[in-house]
Design a protein around this motif. Structure first.
Motif, mmCIF file in Angstrom:
data_model
loop_
_atom_site.group_PDB
_atom_site.id
_atom_site.type_symbol
_atom_site.label_atom_id
_atom_site.label_comp_id
_atom_site.label_asym_id
_atom_site.label_seq_id
_atom_site.Cartn_x
_atom_site.Cartn_y
_atom_site.Cartn_z
ATOM 1 N N CYS A 86 -8.946 -10.801 -1.089
ATOM 2 C CA CYS A 86 -9.165 -10.166 -0.973
ATOM 3 C C CYS A 86 -8.105 -8.653 -1.602
ATOM 4 O O CYS A 86 -7.407 -8.794 -1.777
ATOM 5 C CB CYS A 86 -9.145 -10.147 0.961
ATOM 6 S SG CYS A 86 -7.456 -10.775 1.680
ATOM 7 N N GLN A 87 -8.334 -7.722 -0.476
ATOM 8 C CA GLN A 87 -7.397 -6.125 -1.254
ATOM 9 C C GLN A 87 -7.142 -5.847 0.055
ATOM 10 O O GLN A 87 -8.197 -5.955 1.621
ATOM 11 C CB GLN A 87 -8.471 -5.394 -2.109
ATOM 12 C CG GLN A 87 -8.685 -5.988 -3.088
ATOM 13 C CD GLN A 87 -9.881 -6.507 -2.754
ATOM 14 O OE1 GLN A 87 -10.720 -6.762 -1.850
ATOM 15 N NE2 GLN A 87 -9.805 -7.639 -3.992
ATOM 16 N N VAL A 88 -5.744 -5.793 0.244
ATOM 17 C CA VAL A 88 -4.978 -4.839 1.867
ATOM 18 C C VAL A 88 -4.590 -3.327 0.956
ATOM 19 O O VAL A 88 -3.977 -3.787 -0.049
ATOM 20 C CB VAL A 88 -4.207 -5.622 2.077
ATOM 21 C CG1 VAL A 88 -3.007 -5.029 2.728
ATOM 22 C CG2 VAL A 88 -4.454 -7.508 2.504
ATOM 23 N N VAL A 89 -4.714 -3.305 1.478
ATOM 24 C CA VAL A 89 -4.439 -1.075 1.889
ATOM 25 C C VAL A 89 -3.699 -1.338 2.922
ATOM 26 O O VAL A 89 -3.231 -1.715 4.279
ATOM 27 C CB VAL A 89 -5.225 -0.165 1.871
ATOM 28 C CG1 VAL A 89 -4.639 1.102 2.145
ATOM 29 C CG2 VAL A 89 -5.498 -0.031 0.791
ATOM 30 N N VAL A 90 -2.149 -1.146 2.196
ATOM 31 C CA VAL A 90 -0.404 -0.418 3.546
ATOM 32 C C VAL A 90 -1.032 0.888 3.632
ATOM 33 O O VAL A 90 -0.268 1.374 2.276
ATOM 34 C CB VAL A 90 0.087 -1.366 3.155
ATOM 35 C CG1 VAL A 90 1.424 -0.987 3.889
ATOM 36 C CG2 VAL A 90 0.644 -3.009 3.087
ATOM 37 N N ALA A 119 -9.659 -0.654 -3.930
ATOM 38 C CA ALA A 119 -8.898 -1.753 -3.439
ATOM 39 C C ALA A 119 -10.509 -2.185 -3.407
ATOM 40 O O ALA A 119 -10.872 -3.655 -3.850
ATOM 41 C CB ALA A 119 -8.683 -1.892 -2.418
ATOM 42 N N ALA A 120 -11.614 -1.644 -3.335
ATOM 43 C CA ALA A 120 -13.332 -2.220 -3.461
ATOM 44 C C ALA A 120 -13.110 -2.633 -4.381
ATOM 45 O O ALA A 120 -14.221 -3.831 -5.286
ATOM 46 C CB ALA A 120 -14.257 -1.061 -2.509
ATOM 47 N N LEU A 121 -12.544 -1.966 -5.623
ATOM 48 C CA LEU A 121 -12.980 -2.692 -7.050
ATOM 49 C C LEU A 121 -12.182 -3.459 -7.266
ATOM 50 O O LEU A 121 -12.000 -3.773 -8.767
ATOM 51 C CB LEU A 121 -12.653 -0.932 -8.553
ATOM 52 C CG LEU A 121 -13.260 -0.024 -7.974
ATOM 53 C CD1 LEU A 121 -13.203 1.565 -8.720
ATOM 54 C CD2 LEU A 121 -14.957 -0.196 -8.284
ATOM 55 N N TYR A 131 -2.179 -0.489 -6.778
ATOM 56 C CA TYR A 131 -2.036 0.977 -6.508
ATOM 57 C C TYR A 131 -1.455 2.039 -5.907
ATOM 58 O O TYR A 131 -1.434 1.252 -5.231
ATOM 59 C CB TYR A 131 -3.231 1.114 -6.976
ATOM 60 C CG TYR A 131 -4.017 2.939 -6.472
ATOM 61 C CD1 TYR A 131 -3.847 3.535 -7.746
ATOM 62 C CD2 TYR A 131 -4.435 3.276 -4.994
ATOM 63 C CE1 TYR A 131 -4.152 4.939 -7.215
ATOM 64 C CE2 TYR A 131 -4.526 4.463 -5.193
ATOM 65 C CZ TYR A 131 -4.580 5.366 -5.875
ATOM 66 O OH TYR A 131 -5.339 6.572 -5.364
ATOM 67 N N VAL A 132 -0.672 2.809 -6.517
ATOM 68 C CA VAL A 132 0.205 3.367 -5.076
ATOM 69 C C VAL A 132 -0.676 5.881 -5.271
ATOM 70 O O VAL A 132 -0.550 5.558 -6.387
ATOM 71 C CB VAL A 132 1.549 3.473 -5.917
ATOM 72 C CG1 VAL A 132 1.987 4.330 -4.161
ATOM 73 C CG2 VAL A 132 2.163 2.056 -5.428
ATOM 74 N N LEU A 148 -0.535 1.807 8.350
ATOM 75 C CA LEU A 148 -1.636 1.510 9.240
ATOM 76 C C LEU A 148 -2.454 0.508 7.937
ATOM 77 O O LEU A 148 -1.918 1.203 6.888
ATOM 78 C CB LEU A 148 -3.276 2.651 9.179
ATOM 79 C CG LEU A 148 -4.431 2.695 9.396
ATOM 80 C CD1 LEU A 148 -4.743 1.739 10.198
ATOM 81 C CD2 LEU A 148 -4.623 3.744 8.425
ATOM 82 N N LEU A 149 -2.786 -1.196 8.173
ATOM 83 C CA LEU A 149 -2.832 -1.703 7.403
ATOM 84 C C LEU A 149 -5.027 -1.652 7.789
ATOM 85 O O LEU A 149 -5.055 -1.359 8.440
ATOM 86 C CB LEU A 149 -2.576 -3.110 7.400
ATOM 87 C CG LEU A 149 -1.343 -3.462 6.905
ATOM 88 C CD1 LEU A 149 -0.704 -2.870 6.913
ATOM 89 C CD2 LEU A 149 -1.116 -4.886 7.079
ATOM 90 N N GLU A 150 -5.329 -2.053 6.117
ATOM 91 C CA GLU A 150 -6.907 -2.186 5.954
ATOM 92 C C GLU A 150 -7.712 -3.255 4.763
ATOM 93 O O GLU A 150 -6.661 -3.421 4.165
ATOM 94 C CB GLU A 150 -7.959 -0.779 6.097
ATOM 95 C CG GLU A 150 -7.524 0.178 6.549
ATOM 96 C CD GLU A 150 -8.694 1.525 6.203
ATOM 97 O OE1 GLU A 150 -9.221 1.722 7.258
ATOM 98 O OE2 GLU A 150 -7.624 2.308 6.057
ATOM 99 N N MET A 151 -8.004 -3.966 4.891
ATOM 100 C CA MET A 151 -8.358 -4.871 4.096
ATOM 101 C C MET A 151 -10.343 -4.613 3.907
ATOM 102 O O MET A 151 -10.721 -3.674 4.978
ATOM 103 C CB MET A 151 -8.315 -6.379 4.896
ATOM 104 C CG MET A 151 -8.740 -7.858 4.470
ATOM 105 S SD MET A 151 -8.887 -8.347 5.137
ATOM 106 C CE MET A 151 -10.219 -9.464 5.274
ATOM 107 N N THR A 152 -10.564 -4.795 2.692
ATOM 108 C CA THR A 152 -11.513 -5.818 2.470
ATOM 109 C C THR A 152 -11.581 -6.349 1.782
ATOM 110 O O THR A 152 -11.280 -6.886 1.459
ATOM 111 C CB THR A 152 -11.822 -4.192 0.922
ATOM 112 O OG1 THR A 152 -13.814 -4.191 0.531
ATOM 113 C CG2 THR A 152 -11.380 -4.090 0.009
#
Length: 335
Positions: free
Chosen positions: A209-213, A108-110, A115-116, A198-202
């Motif tokens: 922004c990009q989010v990871v689920v 996500a930082a890229l 992406y999974v 768990l959600l995280e964001m960058t």
């Protein structure tokens, strides 16, 4: 972790042979692997590194109790819906990793969306509030997805609740009964925890922004591993057995989750939580109940009224409706 990965690389061919749950003689295993019976025995001893229950029987050989279904990228892709295949940019499988969310956050930082990743086991899996997520090898689903949003954090309001609705949709198709959602991110079955989000964001909170689920789902939790869980829990396979229903393939279930979640993420910036709110309210485990909301420095007691348009929890506190947002808070029913 490096040592574990090296052990797994050597063990993978052996695991594939033992995955059927049947007995295999040392000679048979040695012939398939092209090694001596002594080498086979040394490999079998290393299965303890993965916490797998190996059974040996004189005259029969060795077996993995209950068998094992490893993730297979070809099988996973074959079971994705057409819409999910279109949204997917990369699917990565890990035998062992620290955390699937950590892997997805690096992508996500890229700026990588769609992406999974899935892991057979995590060494540092996390739930909300930094809790350790119990992650036995090859038994559950540890899944993370990344997605890019253009409208900042405001576009993500209620997303963890919507993900819960998506999980329930998939689990209902299996025939699991008494599914419910606990604000803000737990899926319950028979009032016991089945899955967590768990959600995280960058990126830019007010722009791109990009989010990871991240999703952890108990599929076939071994009893010995469950000693690390500090709350009532259940899993998919044991619930299906109790209902007289057939077991589900872990690959099929993971593909169904990926399909549902990728479509949710693709459309969420347009649809928002409002498209899921009615379903969430119908699944609310604490609807109308007296609860305690515990934050870092205070405890609030009130009656659950529902959730607002952005997913905030609404409590009736001494006759006044108050809204509370996710973060470092926990919710529990009052006995």
């Amino acid at each position: 972790m490096t040592k574990l990965l090296l052990d797994y690389a050597a063990l993978e061919p052996l695991l594939i042979l033992l995955a059927d749950g049947e007995f295999h003689s040392g000679q048979e295993l040695g012939d398939h692997l092209g090694v001596s019976r002594t080498a086979v025995w040394k490999h079998l001893q290393k299965l303890e590194v993965l916490g797998l229950p190996l059974t040996s029987s004189r005259g029969h050989g060795y077996c993995l109790e209950g068998g094992l279904e490893l993730f297979d990228s070809d099988v996973l892709r074959a079971h994705l819906t057409p819409a999910a295949r279109e949204a997917l940019t990369e699917l990565e499988l890990f035998p062992l990793t620290d955390s699937t969310n950590a892997r997805a956050m690096a992508k996500a930082a890229l700026g990588r969306g769609g992406y999974v990743c899935l892991a057979e086991q995590q060494s540092a899996g996390r739930g909300r509030r930094g809790r350790h997520w119990v992650s036995p090898f090859g038994k559950n689903i540890y899944l993370s997805l990344s997605w890019c949003f253009e409208s900042g954090a405001a576009a993500l309001e209620g997303l963890s609740l919507a993900v819960g609705v998506a999980l329930v949709r998939v689990l209902k198709e299996l025939g699991l009964p008494e599914l419910a959602l606990k604000w803000p991110n737990d899926v319950l079955c028979h009032r016991s925890k089945l899955a967590g989000v768990l959600l995280e964001m960058t990126g830019d909170p007010s722009g791109a922004c990009q989010v990871v689920v991240g999703v952890g789902l108990n599929v076939d939790m071994p009893e010995p591993a469950s000693t690390g869980i500090d709350q009532p829990w259940t899993d998919v396979q044991s619930t299906l057995r109790k209902e007289g229903l057939p077991p589900v393939s872990r690959n099929f279930l993971a593909a169904a989750l990926i399909s549902e979640l990728l479509v949710l993420l693709k459309d969420y910036e347009t649809k928002g939580f409002e498209a899921y709110r009615k379903e969430w309210l119908a699944l609310d485990a604490f609807a109308g109940r007296e609860v305690e909301l515990r934050a870092t420095d205070r405890v609030i007691r009130g009656r659950v009224v529902g959730v607002g348009e952005t997913g905030a929890l609404c409590l009736d506190v001494n006759g006044e409706q108050q809204f509370f947002y996710g973060g470092e808070v926990s919710l529990r029913a009052v006995s």
